[in-house]
Structure formats: structure tokens, C-alpha cells
Design a protein around this motif. Structure first.
Motif, PDB file in Angstrom:
ATOM      1  N   THR A  36       0.908  -1.362   0.035  1.00 28.00           N
ATOM      2  CA  THR A  36      -0.022   0.004  -0.052  1.00 28.00           C
ATOM      3  C   THR A  36       0.789   1.358  -0.063  1.00 28.00           C
ATOM      4  O   THR A  36       0.511   2.359  -0.531  1.00 28.00           O
ATOM      5  CB  THR A  36      -0.923  -0.004   1.389  1.00 28.00           C
ATOM      6  OG1 THR A  36      -0.251   0.035   2.395  1.00 28.00           O
ATOM      7  CG2 THR A  36      -2.086  -1.171   1.116  1.00 28.00           C
ATOM      8  N   HIS A  56      -9.034  -4.674  -0.603  1.00 31.87           N
ATOM      9  CA  HIS A  56      -8.991  -4.126   0.612  1.00 31.87           C
ATOM     10  C   HIS A  56      -9.747  -4.980   1.751  1.00 31.87           C
ATOM     11  O   HIS A  56      -9.139  -5.179   2.802  1.00 31.87           O
ATOM     12  CB  HIS A  56      -9.494  -2.471   0.471  1.00 31.87           C
ATOM     13  CG  HIS A  56      -8.579  -1.630   0.024  1.00 31.87           C
ATOM     14  ND1 HIS A  56      -7.571  -0.976   0.941  1.00 31.87           N
ATOM     15  CD2 HIS A  56      -8.264  -1.302  -1.250  1.00 31.87           C
ATOM     16  CE1 HIS A  56      -7.009  -0.103   0.057  1.00 31.87           C
ATOM     17  NE2 HIS A  56      -7.271  -0.300  -1.279  1.00 31.87           N
ATOM     18  N   GLN A 104      -0.438   7.296   2.857  1.00 32.12           N
ATOM     19  CA  GLN A 104      -0.475   7.379   1.193  1.00 32.12           C
ATOM     20  C   GLN A 104      -0.388   8.786   0.675  1.00 32.12           C
ATOM     21  O   GLN A 104      -0.217   8.859  -0.509  1.00 32.12           O
ATOM     22  CB  GLN A 104      -1.805   6.589   0.875  1.00 32.12           C
ATOM     23  CG  GLN A 104      -1.386   4.790   0.770  1.00 32.12           C
ATOM     24  CD  GLN A 104      -2.665   4.118   0.348  1.00 32.12           C
ATOM     25  OE1 GLN A 104      -3.666   4.692   0.119  1.00 32.12           O
ATOM     26  NE2 GLN A 104      -2.513   2.912   0.125  1.00 32.12           N
TER      27      GLN A 104
END
Length: 140
Positions: A36, A56, A104
Motif C-alpha cells: 500500500t 482491501h 498514502q
């Protein structure tokens, strides 16, 4: 004459047992981090039910299941504390998923997505339900 083996390098039965019990959850958690947080092309996410969201659900479901498995095999998940353990595992794994989404934002071609958090949480809750219903008789 052979050089002496460093004590901290020697795996005794306790180390091996620890790795056997907790190793899969730790390795899977590291896999999630690498998968990720690796820079890549952003996937459009206009709908919660896209293939990306199913991934996910699966990866976070497996993670929650492996954490519960480790606590079960270690003897920490007992009938007396099962509710508390399930809440703790859900809380920690959900926070882990949220933290990844926040991280992220700092990764090129990645971004935070509330639908990913919802998918992660769905996978975690489903895994806990599956674990509970497949292990409840063994816990009593």
C-alpha cells in the motif's frame, strides 16, 4: 576450532513458538505496508464496490484473522476475555488501515480514500465474525 555462536542468534523453542504463532500476522502486516505504500499509478475509485475495494476487504480481513489466530494459539484469546480481545483487535487493525491511508497522501501517485477505510473495516469485521463462528466452540 569454531567461533562461539552468539547467544542472541540462537533460536530456542520459545523463539520458534513465537515465530510460528505471531510470524504470519507480522509478515502479512509488512506485506500490507509494502503493497500500500509503494508508489504507483492511482486507481480511480468512484464506487465502493470496485475490484480495488474487494482487495482491501480481503487483505485487511486476512490480517485481522491472522492476528486473532495468533492470540488464539498463544492462549491470550479465552472465553473470559474474548469480547475485549475482539474489540482490541478491531481497534488496532482499523487504526492501522487509517494510518496507511494517511501515509498514502505522502506517496507519489497515491492518495487517501475514505472508501478504502470503509473496505478495510468491512474486511476486518467480516474476518472477526468468521473467526468467532469457527472458533467459538473451541473457546468454551
Amino acid at each position: 576450532m569454531q567461533p562461539p555462536i552468539q547467544h542472541w542468534l540462537v533460536l530456542n523453542t520459545n523463539h520458534i513458538r513465537f515465530l510460528r504463532i505471531y510470524g504470519p500476522a507480522v509478515v502479512w502486516g509488512i506485506f500490507i505496508l509494502i503493497a500500500t505504500l509503494t508508489p504507483g499509478r492511482s486507481l480511480p475509485s468512484s464506487s465502493l464496490f470496485r475490484f480495488d475495494k474487494l482487495i482491501h476487504v480481503i487483505i485487511f480481513g486476512v490480517f485481522a484473522w491472522l492476528v486473532l489466530r495468533a492470540l488464539y494459539l498463544s492462549g491470550r484469546l479465552t472465553p473470559e476475555n474474548s469480547f475485549r480481545i475482539y474489540i482490541l483487535v478491531a481497534s488496532v487493525t482499523i487504526v492501522f488501515g487509517i494510518a496507511i491511508e494517511l501515509m498514502q497522501q505522502l506517496i507519489p501517485d497515491r492518495g487517501a480514500d475514505i472508501n478504502d477505510v470503509i473496505a478495510n473495516t468491512t474486511g476486518i469485521i467480516l474476518a472477526q465474525l468468521i473467526f468467532y463462528f469457527t472458533h467459538r466452540k473451541k473457546q468454551v
